[in-house]
Write an enzyme that holds these catalytic residues in place. Structure first.
Site, PDB file in Angstrom:
ATOM      1  N   GLU A   1      11.671  -2.380   9.452  1.00  0.00           N
ATOM      2  CA  GLU A   1      11.326  -1.840   8.136  1.00  0.00           C
ATOM      3  C   GLU A   1      11.598  -0.341   8.076  1.00  0.00           C
ATOM      4  O   GLU A   1      12.070   0.177   7.065  1.00  0.00           O
ATOM      5  CB  GLU A   1       9.851  -2.116   7.837  1.00  0.00           C
ATOM      6  N   GLU A   2      11.292   0.351   9.178  1.00  0.00           N
ATOM      7  CA  GLU A   2      11.390   1.819   9.171  1.00  0.00           C
ATOM      8  C   GLU A   2      12.820   2.302   9.049  1.00  0.00           C
ATOM      9  O   GLU A   2      13.062   3.460   8.724  1.00  0.00           O
ATOM     10  CB  GLU A   2      10.752   2.398  10.454  1.00  0.00           C
TER      11      GLU A   2
ATOM     12  N   ASP B   1       0.896   2.221  11.323  1.00  0.00           N
ATOM     13  CA  ASP B   1       2.001   1.853  10.430  1.00  0.00           C
ATOM     14  C   ASP B   1       2.998   1.068  11.264  1.00  0.00           C
ATOM     15  O   ASP B   1       3.807   1.658  11.952  1.00  0.00           O
ATOM     16  CB  ASP B   1       2.619   3.129   9.848  1.00  0.00           C
TER      17      ASP B   1
ATOM     18  N   ASP C   1       7.812  -2.950  13.550  1.00  0.00           N
ATOM     19  CA  ASP C   1       8.460  -1.799  14.173  1.00  0.00           C
ATOM     20  C   ASP C   1       7.725  -0.512  13.833  1.00  0.00           C
ATOM     21  O   ASP C   1       6.948  -0.447  12.882  1.00  0.00           O
ATOM     22  CB  ASP C   1       9.931  -1.680  13.741  1.00  0.00           C
TER      23      ASP C   1
ATOM     24  N   HIS D   1       3.892   8.251  10.779  1.00  0.00           N
ATOM     25  CA  HIS D   1       4.997   8.862  11.532  1.00  0.00           C
ATOM     26  C   HIS D   1       4.585  10.202  12.144  1.00  0.00           C
ATOM     27  O   HIS D   1       5.391  11.121  12.224  1.00  0.00           O
ATOM     28  CB  HIS D   1       6.244   9.080  10.644  1.00  0.00           C
TER      29      HIS D   1
ATOM     30  N   HIS E   1       5.133  -5.236   8.937  1.00  0.00           N
ATOM     31  CA  HIS E   1       6.286  -4.983   9.803  1.00  0.00           C
ATOM     32  C   HIS E   1       5.823  -4.576  11.193  1.00  0.00           C
ATOM     33  O   HIS E   1       4.790  -3.921  11.347  1.00  0.00           O
ATOM     34  CB  HIS E   1       7.256  -3.969   9.191  1.00  0.00           C
TER      35      HIS E   1
ATOM     36  N   ASP F   1       0.593  -2.556   4.153  1.00  0.00           N
ATOM     37  CA  ASP F   1       1.276  -1.406   4.759  1.00  0.00           C
ATOM     38  C   ASP F   1       0.933  -0.139   3.989  1.00  0.00           C
ATOM     39  O   ASP F   1       1.779   0.735   3.817  1.00  0.00           O
ATOM     40  CB  ASP F   1       2.798  -1.668   4.743  1.00  0.00           C
TER      41      ASP F   1
END
Ligand code: ZN
Length: 413
Positions: free
Chosen positions: A176-177, A142, A81, A382, A79, A199
């Site tokens: 995705e997030e 990520d 994003d 994150h 992903h 991921d």
């Protein structure tokens, strides 16, 4: 291939691709489209001539087969994003050469320090080159580590047509997030027997199990009237909800008190009013049957609360969120078995983990595309302390290439 995965990664993280759960557009932010267009152009430049961005911001591309054997098409997915919870613009990646256990002070906020004592996974990284952000943003490993690894593996396979493999498809997904990564994924157009998301965390990790997940919404209804003249008539839905919340278990069945294979029930939003108070809970369990048990347990607590406040009532709805991907993967054991072989072939130990959450792979698996998750080298997701190592990314590239070979070798003529 060994130098270019790092070069790509350092380039990709400088794009601001933060997703936004408050947005209704697809993809949720224009920054993701900017990145996707450049990514598709890069893929075409390395020889994946069909690479394009579809109307929903998904990039797909094909590495043509190099074998005449009937090898099922397989896919690799990452992903683009980054988490909306953290600043993702103006990322300044820093490469810390030859990590030796020293404190890594991030210069734009010297209070942000990556310390071995705080993160035991760093003990596995001595002698490797670590990449961090500069202290004020996330890094975006990520999942741009996954993107860089897949693109680098594709470039390697194109440059080495003597490596036998079937059709290999690539997909790069937005949002995705914010849980929308599978929403507009065109499984039929992707056309693969199975896929692998890149991921995950530490090298060697393979995740083939996720939670099953439901969302439970309880609306407690009371009766509102002027508080000065409410005697005998007012029923305060806030108090009914408080009674309910108070009786949820705190020493078990909670995110704060469970790990490993235990599920939980978790109230995470409450909209309060005297006339009506809504409580939303997420239900999580590795066994889908366990979700139903949790739902009836919580519903019984809601009924008890209602019984304590005569005249009140509760409306309860349960909505499916996603299901444990293992249910699907168990029907296609070769998908995980081949991944284990590929990880070992790259000289790594296979570490099997259960995801205490869901991935796009959970939903894609139930959309007809069995999709376990492979390590990409991501750590401290994150966070401003996010990091990845160059050598872990290189080993993920090796695993992708090995996996293409394994599928070819196991195919019949
Ligand atoms: Zn991710």
């Amino acid at each position: 291939m060994t130098s270019s995965v790092l070069e790509r990664f350092l380039r990709y993280v400088q794009y601001d691709t933060r997703s936004d759960d408050g947005s209704t557009t697809v993809p949720s932010t224009p920054g993701q489209l900017v990145f996707q267009r450049d990514l598709a152009a890069e893929l075409r430049a390395i020889g994946l001539s069909d690479a394009d961005v579809d109307a929903n911001g998904y990039v797909m591309a094909t590495i043509p087969a190099t074998t005449r054997k009937a090898v099922p098409a397989i896919g690799f997915i990452a992903h683009v994003d980054t988490s909306p919870e953290m600043p993702g613009a103006g990322v300044k990646p820093i490469v810390h050469q030859q990590y030796d256990g020293r404190d890594l002070v991030l210069p734009d906020d010297p209070t942000v320090v990556l310390r071995l004592a705080d993160f035991p996974a760093l003990a596995d990284q001595f002698g490797r080159d670590l990449v961090t952000a500069s202290g004020t943003t996330l890094l975006g490993a990520d999942d741009k580590a996954g993107v860089a690894e897949i693109v680098t593996a594709a470039e390697y396979l194109i440059a080495h047509p003597e490596i036998p493999h079937g059709v290999v498809r690539l997909a790069f997904t937005p949002d995705e997030e914010i849980g929308r990564g599978a929403n507009h994924f065109d499984v039929a157009r992707f056309g693969c027997r199975c896929a692998y998301t890149l991921d995950g965390g530490s090298r060697g990790e393979l995740e083939s199990e996720s939670f099953s997940a439901d969302l439970m919404t309880i609306a407690f209804h009371g009766f509102n009237t002027h508080p000065g003249y409410a005697k005998g008539t007012m029923i305060n839905a806030i108090k009914v909800a408080a009674h309910f919340i108070h009786h949820l278990p705190s020493d078990r069945l909670s995110p704060e008190t469970t790990d490993g294979h235990d599920g939980f029930v978790h109230p995470y939003v409450q909209q309060s009013g005297v006339d009506r108070t809504i409580v939303k809970l997420i239900l999580r369990d590795f066994e889908t049957a366990g979700l139903a048990e949790k739902a009836s347990f919580v519903a019984a607590l809601a009924r008890e609360a209602v019984a304590a406040f005569p005249g009140s009532r509760a409306d309860i709805t349960v909505d499916e969120q996603y299901r444990n991907m293992r249910v699907v993967l168990d029907r296609h054991p070769e998908v995980v078995a081949h991944a284990r072989d590929a990880i070992r072939r790259a000289g790594l130990q296979v570490v099997t983990r259960s995801i205490r959450g869901g991935t796009d792979g959970s939903r894609l698996s139930f959309m007809g595309l069995p999709t376990p998750n492979l390590f990409a080298g991501e750590h401290n997701f994150h966070s401003r302390l996010e990091w990845v190592s160059r050598q872990d990314m290189e080993q993920a590239v090796e695993v992708i290439v090995a996996l293409c070979r394994v599928w070819e070798e196991r195919a019949t003529l």
